[in-house]
Design an enzyme around this catalytic site. Structure first.
Site, mmCIF file in Angstrom:
data_model
loop_
_atom_site.group_PDB
_atom_site.id
_atom_site.type_symbol
_atom_site.label_atom_id
_atom_site.label_comp_id
_atom_site.label_asym_id
_atom_site.label_seq_id
_atom_site.Cartn_x
_atom_site.Cartn_y
_atom_site.Cartn_z
ATOM 1 N N SER A 252 0.851 -1.182 0.000
ATOM 2 C CA SER A 252 0.000 0.000 0.000
ATOM 3 C C SER A 252 0.895 1.244 0.000
ATOM 4 O O SER A 252 1.776 1.363 -0.854
ATOM 5 C CB SER A 252 -0.938 -0.031 1.205
ATOM 6 O OG SER A 252 -1.876 1.023 1.148
ATOM 7 N N ARG A 321 -13.016 7.250 8.160
ATOM 8 C CA ARG A 321 -12.607 5.850 8.148
ATOM 9 C C ARG A 321 -13.633 4.984 7.425
ATOM 10 O O ARG A 321 -13.270 4.012 6.745
ATOM 11 C CB ARG A 321 -12.421 5.348 9.580
ATOM 12 C CG ARG A 321 -11.842 3.938 9.666
ATOM 13 C CD ARG A 321 -10.456 3.863 9.052
ATOM 14 N NE ARG A 321 -9.788 2.601 9.347
ATOM 15 C CZ ARG A 321 -8.517 2.348 9.072
ATOM 16 N NH1 ARG A 321 -7.770 3.276 8.500
ATOM 17 N NH2 ARG A 321 -7.978 1.184 9.376
ATOM 18 N N ASP A 476 -8.616 -5.100 -6.237
ATOM 19 C CA ASP A 476 -8.224 -3.873 -5.547
ATOM 20 C C ASP A 476 -8.756 -2.670 -6.321
ATOM 21 O O ASP A 476 -8.416 -2.466 -7.486
ATOM 22 C CB ASP A 476 -6.697 -3.811 -5.447
ATOM 23 C CG ASP A 476 -6.187 -2.693 -4.554
ATOM 24 O OD1 ASP A 476 -6.943 -1.756 -4.252
ATOM 25 O OD2 ASP A 476 -5.003 -2.760 -4.156
ATOM 26 N N HIS A 513 -7.955 -4.430 -1.666
ATOM 27 C CA HIS A 513 -6.677 -3.845 -1.273
ATOM 28 C C HIS A 513 -6.100 -4.521 -0.027
ATOM 29 O O HIS A 513 -4.873 -4.639 0.105
ATOM 30 C CB HIS A 513 -6.865 -2.345 -1.017
ATOM 31 C CG HIS A 513 -5.592 -1.607 -0.752
ATOM 32 N ND1 HIS A 513 -4.578 -1.522 -1.680
ATOM 33 C CD2 HIS A 513 -5.159 -0.936 0.347
ATOM 34 C CE1 HIS A 513 -3.580 -0.815 -1.177
ATOM 35 N NE2 HIS A 513 -3.898 -0.461 0.053
ATOM 36 N N ASP A 514 -6.951 -4.962 0.881
ATOM 37 C CA ASP A 514 -6.477 -5.570 2.136
ATOM 38 C C ASP A 514 -5.888 -6.969 1.953
ATOM 39 O O ASP A 514 -5.487 -7.588 2.937
ATOM 40 C CB ASP A 514 -7.623 -5.636 3.150
ATOM 41 C CG ASP A 514 -7.769 -4.338 3.929
ATOM 42 O OD1 ASP A 514 -6.949 -3.421 3.721
ATOM 43 O OD2 ASP A 514 -8.706 -4.233 4.741
#
Length: 532
Positions: A252, A321, A476, A513-514
């Site tokens: 990232s 968030r 992603d 993405h994680d």
């Protein structure tokens, strides 16, 4: 805040709830502002806040429902999600008198080592830190010639605690990837992970004290770049006596740092790993981070960044968030995980979190909103937006740094004028462009581009002799897979034949993405083979 202001606040909050059984107590508080001990004030506040949610709100709602029924209209809807935010603000405000430093939390991830640099640090945009701290943790043993050092870079909000240590046994954010026999093998390598400059987990950032006046920097902190963060890390390496890294590894934002390390210090890095990163931020990711910053800055408690010692902008942080979490995972995963299921289908629909996906985002925001400094989110995310390893940008930055380094050495200001303030709007507002293809970018890049832009090929040319591993994930949406392909192709076009590119399809990972945090088999497996 003084006892008088505390008492006034308490009285007003209690009086504002007409159905509160503590109205009489509020009157007493308001009449004895100068004589009521602060401890009694806080006790009264605590009793009120504990009572309000259980008794006052439902009682008022029942009364409104009965009145609405009698008048032949609909009752107003309840908003427990907003009540929770208000209760948190009230609780934090009540805590002000209990903490010398104010209600904001102490941002920490546990015990770390601290490196302090006392030499002035010039940032890319002209700011200067007279001194700074870098928090770091390490695992494994450094060999005699210090040739087995792996520098691990973090994502936006991560601390240096990538793996448990003796002084901090809590699992780290990459716990399963680091250790004896693991992808980052501590039997072979000495692994160092830092908390980036600008963050809040031990390294110097906006919440840190400015030695010039003993107050938090807040938004007096200079704008940072990814390269600034890397330069600070290499000062730590100098301190440790490490001349050359065995590998620079990051995911990232860490993947961006890893590439930056290679371009800034090509002679000091052997292998480079960039996972779910990019060589320059693209408009979608900039737009998402901009939205998060705007939501945070619009929270009245942000107060232009000067909220230390006051109620922090926790509501803005929570919403920021939640927006970020949308970009971290993928639609296919959420379809399997949540579908269209509601949290409680027996109840009428609500405007507060109702679907399972909504409750998940709400939970993600709740966990984060008081564990990371809001100003750090602004500064670190802005550094991600500014990231561009194109040759033109690197050359412009180098020229600007040389000019300002000269000013610094002569004792002159390195920043002048309003144009250096990142919180101002452009002089010329945005104008809609036509659809005739006359775009400002004459060398576009993207998923349909066959060849990387010349500017990027030239910018990544310093990596021509390095072993490079680039990994991406099809699912992603924040750092889409075409950006990792672009990195690999640009380095290859620069003349490097030692580039390995690995792309995980949705049949291998739907976690978006994680994935770099979750996929030990594919991400971890490729990393282990590459490091050797």
């Amino acid at each position: 805040m003084t006892s008088t202001r505390l008492a006034t606040t308490a009285a007003r909050r209690i009086l504002s709830s007409s159905s509160s059984p503590l109205t009489q107590e509020a009157l007493i508080l308001s009449r004895s502002l100068r004589t009521t001990p602060p401890v009694l004030i806080r006790q009264a506040q605590a009793r009120h806040y504990a009572t309000r949610k259980i008794h006052s709100q439902p009682a008022r709602q029942r009364a409104e429902a009965l009145a609405a029924h009698a008048n032949g209209t609909n009752p107003s809807m309840a908003f427990p999600c907003l009540d929770k935010i208000e209760d948190r603000s009230a609780s934090l405000e009540a805590d002000i008198g209990d903490k010398e430093s104010g209600p904001e939390p102490s941002y920490t991830s546990g015990a770390t080592q601290i490196f302090r640099s006392t030499n002035p640090f010039l940032t890319d945009w002209g700011g200067v830190l007279q001194e700074f701290d870098i928090a770091y943790e390490s695992w494994g043993q450094m060999n005699a010639d210090k040739s087995n050092v792996v520098l691990l870079h973090t994502g936006l909000s991560a601390s240096s605690h990538a793996h448990s240590t003796r002084s901090n046994p809590q699992p780290g954010w990459w716990e399963k990837f680091i250790g004896p026999g693991k992808p980052v093998d501590t039997d072979k390598y000495f692994v160092v992970c830092t908390n980036v400059l600008g963050s809040c987990y031990g390294s110097t950032g906006p919440a840190s004290i400015d030695p010039a006046d003993g107050k938090p920097y807040a938004t007096r902190f200079p704008i940072l770049t990814i390269q600034d963060m890397v330069r600070a890390q290499f000062r730590l390496l100098d301190h440790l006596g490490v001349d050359k890294l065995y590998a620079s590894v990051g995911s990232s934002m860490g993947g961006m740092q890893s590439l930056a390390a290679g371009t800034l210090f090509p002679q000091r890095v052997s292998k480079i790993v960039s996972i779910s990163g990019c060589a320059r931020s693209h408009p979608y990711s900039i737009a998402m981070r901009h939205t998060q910053r705007q939501v945070l800055m619009m929270d009245p408690n942000w107060n232009r960044g000067f909220y230390y010692g006051r109620v922090p902008p926790h509501a803005g942080m929570k919403l920021a968030r939640e927006i970020a979490t949308v970009t971290y995972r993928s639609g296919p995963e959420w379809e399997q995980r949540f579908g269209r299921r509601r949290a409680d289908s027996s109840k009428p629909p609500a405007l507060c979190p109702d679907y399972l996906i909504e409750t998940y985002l709400d939970h993600a925001g709740e966990k984060f909103c008081l564990t990371y400094d809001p100003n750090s989110l602004l500064y670190v995310s802005k550094a991600m937006d500014l990231f561009d390893l194109g040759f033109k940008n690197q050359r412009g930055t180098a020229d600007r740094r040389a000019e300002r380094q000269h000013l610094l050495e002569e004792g002159k200001p390195t920043r002048t004028g309003d144009a250096t303030c990142s919180l101002t709007l452009p002089m010329k507002p945005y104008e809609e462009m036509g659809n005739n293809g006359e775009w400002e970018n004459d060398e576009p890049s993207g998923p349909t581009t066959l060849r990387p832009p010349r500017d990027l090929i030239e910018g990544l040319a310093p990596l021509v002799d390095h072993s490079v591993l680039v990994m991406g994930v099809d699912s992603d949406i924040l750092f889409p897979a075409w950006q990792q392909r672009e990195i690999a192709e640009a380095i290859k076009h620069a003349g490097n034949r030692g580039v390995i590119h690995c792309e995980l399809g949705e049949e291998q990972s739907i976690f978006g993405h994680d994935t770099f945090l979750l996929d030990l088999e594919n991400i971890g497996g490729q990393l282990k083979v590459f490091l050797g």
